[in-house]
Design an enzyme around this catalytic site. Structure first.
Site, PDB file in Angstrom:
ATOM      1  N   CYS A 105       0.937  -1.317   0.150  1.00 10.51           N
ATOM      2  CA  CYS A 105       0.069   0.043  -0.094  1.00 10.51           C
ATOM      3  C   CYS A 105       0.844   1.263   0.113  1.00 10.51           C
ATOM      4  CB  CYS A 105      -0.941  -0.083   1.229  1.00 10.51           C
ATOM      5  SG  CYS A 105      -0.145  -0.087   2.796  1.00 10.51           S
ATOM      6  N   ARG A 153       4.180   2.990  13.504  1.00 11.15           N
ATOM      7  CA  ARG A 153       2.691   2.585  13.329  1.00 11.15           C
ATOM      8  C   ARG A 153       1.948   3.432  14.494  1.00 11.15           C
ATOM      9  NH1 ARG A 153       1.867  -2.599  10.937  1.00 11.15           N
ATOM     10  NH2 ARG A 153       3.134  -2.724   9.113  1.00 11.15           N
TER      11      ARG A 153
END
Length: 481
Positions: free
Chosen positions: A289, A370
Site C-alpha cells: 500500500c 505505526r
C-alpha cells in the site's frame, strides 16, 4: 426572497437534476458497460446527495465547484450516442468544453471527445473473467466488495470463489457477516444471503462459492466450473515465484499477490508500470500500500523536476500483524500493544521503488511509525530536486497531475485546511496530496501524501486485475500525455 430562500430553491433544483441523472448513469452502465465519472470518481450507483457532494468536491482540486446544471447536458449527450465499453469523465468534458473556443454545441463537442468509444471504434463487450480470492481478510473482503460492485453491468470481472481454511461451526455465516458489516468501511452496499448447504454466499446476485482448503494443491477449480481465472492471493504466505506457482491449478491462469513480491516476481503499481506486464506473465505482485502511495507522486515529481535523492517517512495505521495487548511477536517492537503505542518499524516501500521505477536513479530511503488509528496512513516524501522550484509552481503542477495526467486515478489533491486522516477513509486513489502541508524551498520539496492503506490499495489491486484481464476500458476525454 431572502438569501436563505435562494439557496434552498437552488438546492432543490440541483437535487431534481441529480435525480434525473441516476437512471441515465445506470442505463449506460448496465446496457453499454459505460462508467460515468466526475474527476475520476464514479457516479455509478450513487445517491442524489452523493452525486451533489461529488460535484461540490471538485472545488478542492479544480478550484471551482461544478454544478449538475453544467454536467447534465453532457450526460444527456452521452445517452444519445452509440457508445461501447468505456469510462467517461463528465468533469473533464465540462472543463475541456469551457476551454474550447470553436463554438461547438455540447452535443457536437461530446461526440468528438468520445469518438474513440463510438461506432466502428468502440470496443466489443467482453465475456466476464472469473476471479478467485485466496484468503478473506481485510484486503480480501474489500477487493470482494469492489468486484461485486463492478459486476453490475454483467461484464468484466466476476468473483466466483473464495478459498479459506475451515473455521468451525457457522464459518460461512460469520465470513458473510464480516463482508456485510465493516467497522471502518461501513455497511456493504447491497444484499447478502448465505446458502450453507451449498457453501455459497450470494452478494447482489453474485453466487460466490466458499471453498475450504489448507493448501493450494488441494483445489481443482474446474470442479466448480471455474475456467481461466485470475487468483488473488490475499494471505501473503507465499511471495516468491516458487510459492505462488502452487496456485496455478486447473482453472487458474494467473496469480496476483496483494503484498510485495520477492525475487523475480514483478511488482506492479497501476498507473506507473502496469503496461510493462508481459502477456504471458502468470505471476505478479501489486507491491505494498505504501509503495502504491509514494511511487505515483515520485514519478510525477521526477518527470517534471528530476529527483536526486529522497526519504519517505510513513506514519502508518496499525494492522492485524500487531498485537492488541503486549504479547510475543517475531518482530522486535510489534509485540507491543498497537492501540496504545506509536511503534517504530521497518518499511520495504523505499527499496521497492526500484522495481516499479527502474529508470529512477535517485536513492530513496525510508522508515515507518505505526500509530493507534485503524486505517488511513500518511507518507511524508522529502525530495531533493534537480532544479529549484517555488511552492506555488509545485502546488499547481500536482493539482494538474491529479486532474489531467495519466496518473489521475492514482493521485488525488485536496486543499481543505482542516483535513485529517479519517476524512480519507474510502478514498479510491492510491495517494492524496495535501496541498496545505506542501513545503518547497529551492531544490527541496516535502510532500504530505494521505492514503487509505486498505481501500485505496484494494482499488489499485482491482485495476491491475482489470488490466491483465483485458477489461480495463479506455477513459474519455483522452488523458493528456
Amino acid at each position: 426572497m431572502t438569501v436563505n430562500d435562494d439557496s434552498f430553491t437552488n438546492w432543490k433544483i440541483r437535487e431534481e437534476i441529480a435525480e434525473s441523472m441516476i437512471p441515465l448513469i445506470g442505463k449506460l452502465h448496465r446496457e453499454r458497460d459505460v462508467t460515468v465519472l466526475l474527476h475520476s470518481r464514479s457516479l455509478v450507483n450513487k445517491s442524489v446527495v452523493s452525486i451533489l457532494k461529488t460535484h461540490r468536491f471538485a472545488r478542492q482540486i479544480a478550484g471551482a465547484e461544478l454544478s449538475v446544471t453544467e454536467t447534465m447536458p453532457f450526460l444527456e449527450a452521452l445517452a444519445s450516442l452509440d457508445l461501447g465499453p468505456s469510462q467517461i469523465d463528465l468533469g473533464m468534458l465540462a472543463t475541456t468544453y469551457q476551454a474550447d473556443e470553436r463554438g461547438l454545441s455540447v452535443a457536437e463537442f461530446t461526440a468528438e471527445a468520445v469518438a474513440g468509444a463510438t461506432g466502428a471504434n468502440k470496443i466489443e463487450r467482453r465475456e466476464p473473467r472469473d476471479v478467485v480470492l485466496y484468503g478473506f481478510g481485510r484486503i480480501g473482503r474489500l477487493v470482494a466488495r469492489l468486484l461485486i460492485e463492478k459486476s453490475g453491468s454483467g461484464n468484466g470481472l466476476m468473483l466466483r470463489a473464495i478459498v479459506v481454511r475451515g473455521g468451525g461451526a457457522q464459518d460461512i455465516v460469520k465470513r458473510a457477516s464480516l463482508l456485510r458489516r465493516d467497522s471502518i468501511h461501513g455497511q456493504f452496499q447491497g444484499t447478502i444471503t448465505v446458502d450453507e448447504d451449498s457453501s455459497t454466499i450470494v452478494a447482489n446476485g453474485n453466487a460466490i462459492k466458499v471453498i475450504y482448503a489448507d493448501d493450494p494443491s488441494a483445489v481443482d477449480y474446474t470442479e466448480y466450473g471455474i475456467r481461466d481465472a485470475i487468483l488473488i492471493d490475499n494471505t501473503g504466505k507465499w511471495r516468491d515465484r516458487e510459492g505462488l506457482s502452487k496456485h496455478l491449478r486447473p482453472g487458474i491462469e494467473k496469480v496476483v499477490l496483494t503484498a510485495p513480491g520477492k525475487g523475480d516476481v514483478p511488482n506492479i503499481v497501476h498507473g506507473v508500470n502496469h503496461d510493462t506486464i508481459k502477456p504471458d506473465e502468470q505471476i505478479l505482485s501489486c507491491a505494498s500500500c505504501t509503495t502504491n502511495a509514494i511511487v505515483p507522486p515520485l514519478k510525477a515529481m521526477d518527470d517534471e523536476y528530476g529527483v536526486l535523492r529522497g526519504h519517505v517517512e510513513t506514519v502508518h495505521s496499525f494492522t492485524n500483524d500487531q498485537n492488541l495487548l503486549d504479547n510475543y511477536h517475531k518482530s522486535e517492537r510489534r509485540g507491543r500493544s498497537a492501540p496504545l503505542n506509536m511503534v517504530i518499524t521497518e518499511t520495504g516501500a523505499a527499496s521497492a521503488v526500484a522495481k516499479a521505477l527502474p529508470d529512477l536513479k535517485a536513492k530513496i530511503s525510508g522508515s515507518s511509525i505505526r500509530v493507534p488509528v485503524p486505517d488511513v496512513s500518511i507518507a511524508i516524501l522529502n525530495l531533493q530536486l534537480a532544479r529549484e522550484a517555488t511552492r506555488e509552481e509545485v502546488h499547481d503542477y500536482l493539482r494538474e497531475v491529479s486532474l489531467t495526467s495519466p496518473l489521475k486515478r492514482q493521485i488525488d489533491f485536496i486543499t481543505a485546511p482542516d483535513a485529517v486522516s479519517s476524512d480519507f477513509i474510502g478514498s479510491r486513489h492510491a495517494s492524496i496530496v495535501d496541498a496545505g502541508a506542501l513545503k518547497v524551498d529551492g531544490d527541496n520539496a516535502i510532500l504530505y501524501l494521505w492514503y487509505d492503506n486498505e481501500f485505496g490499495y484494494s482499488c489499485q489491486v482491482v485495476r491491475v486485475v482489470q488490466h491483465v484481464s483485458g477489461v480495463e476500458y479506455p477513459t474519455y476525454p483522452a488523458t493528456a500525455v
